[in-house]
Design a protein around this motif. Structure first.
Motif, PDB file in Angstrom:
ATOM      1  N   GLU A  17       0.898  -1.226  -0.025  1.00  0.00           N
ATOM      2  CA  GLU A  17       0.016   0.215   0.024  1.00  0.00           C
ATOM      3  C   GLU A  17       0.849   1.315   0.184  1.00  0.00           C
ATOM      4  N   MET A  18       1.944   1.125   0.702  1.00  0.00           N
ATOM      5  CA  MET A  18       2.843   2.401   0.778  1.00  0.00           C
ATOM      6  C   MET A  18       3.620   2.594  -0.523  1.00  0.00           C
ATOM      7  N   LYS A  19       3.775   1.372  -1.175  1.00  0.00           N
ATOM      8  CA  LYS A  19       4.505   1.510  -2.361  1.00  0.00           C
ATOM      9  C   LYS A  19       3.457   2.128  -3.533  1.00  0.00           C
ATOM     10  N   LYS A  20       2.273   1.921  -3.370  1.00  0.00           N
ATOM     11  CA  LYS A  20       1.219   2.433  -4.453  1.00  0.00           C
ATOM     12  C   LYS A  20       0.886   3.850  -4.036  1.00  0.00           C
ATOM     13  N   LEU A  26       4.344  10.119  -7.137  1.00  0.00           N
ATOM     14  CA  LEU A  26       5.300  10.461  -8.114  1.00  0.00           C
ATOM     15  C   LEU A  26       4.542  10.949  -9.436  1.00  0.00           C
ATOM     16  N   GLU A  27       3.279  10.401  -9.289  1.00  0.00           N
ATOM     17  CA  GLU A  27       2.473  10.895 -10.552  1.00  0.00           C
ATOM     18  C   GLU A  27       1.975  12.311 -10.418  1.00  0.00           C
ATOM     19  N   GLY A  28       2.277  12.948  -8.870  1.00  0.00           N
ATOM     20  CA  GLY A  28       1.674  14.372  -8.928  1.00  0.00           C
ATOM     21  C   GLY A  28       0.505  14.483  -7.851  1.00  0.00           C
ATOM     22  N   LEU A  29      -0.279  13.440  -7.364  1.00  0.00           N
ATOM     23  CA  LEU A  29      -1.286  13.490  -6.563  1.00  0.00           C
ATOM     24  C   LEU A  29      -0.752  13.830  -5.191  1.00  0.00           C
ATOM     25  N   ASN A  30      -1.421  14.732  -4.506  1.00  0.00           N
ATOM     26  CA  ASN A  30      -1.225  15.124  -3.032  1.00  0.00           C
ATOM     27  C   ASN A  30      -1.816  14.110  -2.056  1.00  0.00           C
ATOM     28  N   ASP A  31      -1.509  14.458  -0.788  1.00  0.00           N
ATOM     29  CA  ASP A  31      -2.213  13.458   0.206  1.00  0.00           C
ATOM     30  C   ASP A  31      -3.575  13.555   0.219  1.00  0.00           C
ATOM     31  N   GLU A  32      -4.358  14.599  -0.142  1.00  0.00           N
ATOM     32  CA  GLU A  32      -5.831  14.559   0.077  1.00  0.00           C
ATOM     33  C   GLU A  32      -6.178  13.829  -1.273  1.00  0.00           C
ATOM     34  N   GLU A  33      -5.642  13.922  -2.482  1.00  0.00           N
ATOM     35  CA  GLU A  33      -6.048  13.236  -3.517  1.00  0.00           C
ATOM     36  C   GLU A  33      -6.062  11.705  -3.431  1.00  0.00           C
ATOM     37  N   ILE A  34      -4.996  11.179  -2.770  1.00  0.00           N
ATOM     38  CA  ILE A  34      -4.897   9.913  -2.568  1.00  0.00           C
ATOM     39  C   ILE A  34      -5.718   9.288  -1.560  1.00  0.00           C
TER      40      ILE A  34
END
Length: 55
Positions: A17-20, A26-34
């Protein structure tokens, strides 16, 4: 002396999960988006919605 607790037994180390999440960063998503993607799409394949929102 600390009291023994087995609460972490139900929470395995979340390497995959951490790897994902790192790849999404790296694709540019921030914490809230993830976090939103995790809840909406269950990208970490958790068994319950409660577990889905813990991370």
């Amino acid at each position: 002396m600390l009291k023994y607790s087995s609460s972490m037994v139900s929470k395995p180390f979340l390497y995959l999960e951490m790897k994902k999440a790192a790849l999404l960063k790296l694709e540019g998503l921030n914490d809230e988006e993830i976090r939103k993607k995790s809840i909406d799409e269950n990208i970490f394949l958790t068994k319950s919605e409660r577990r889905n929102t813990e991370y």
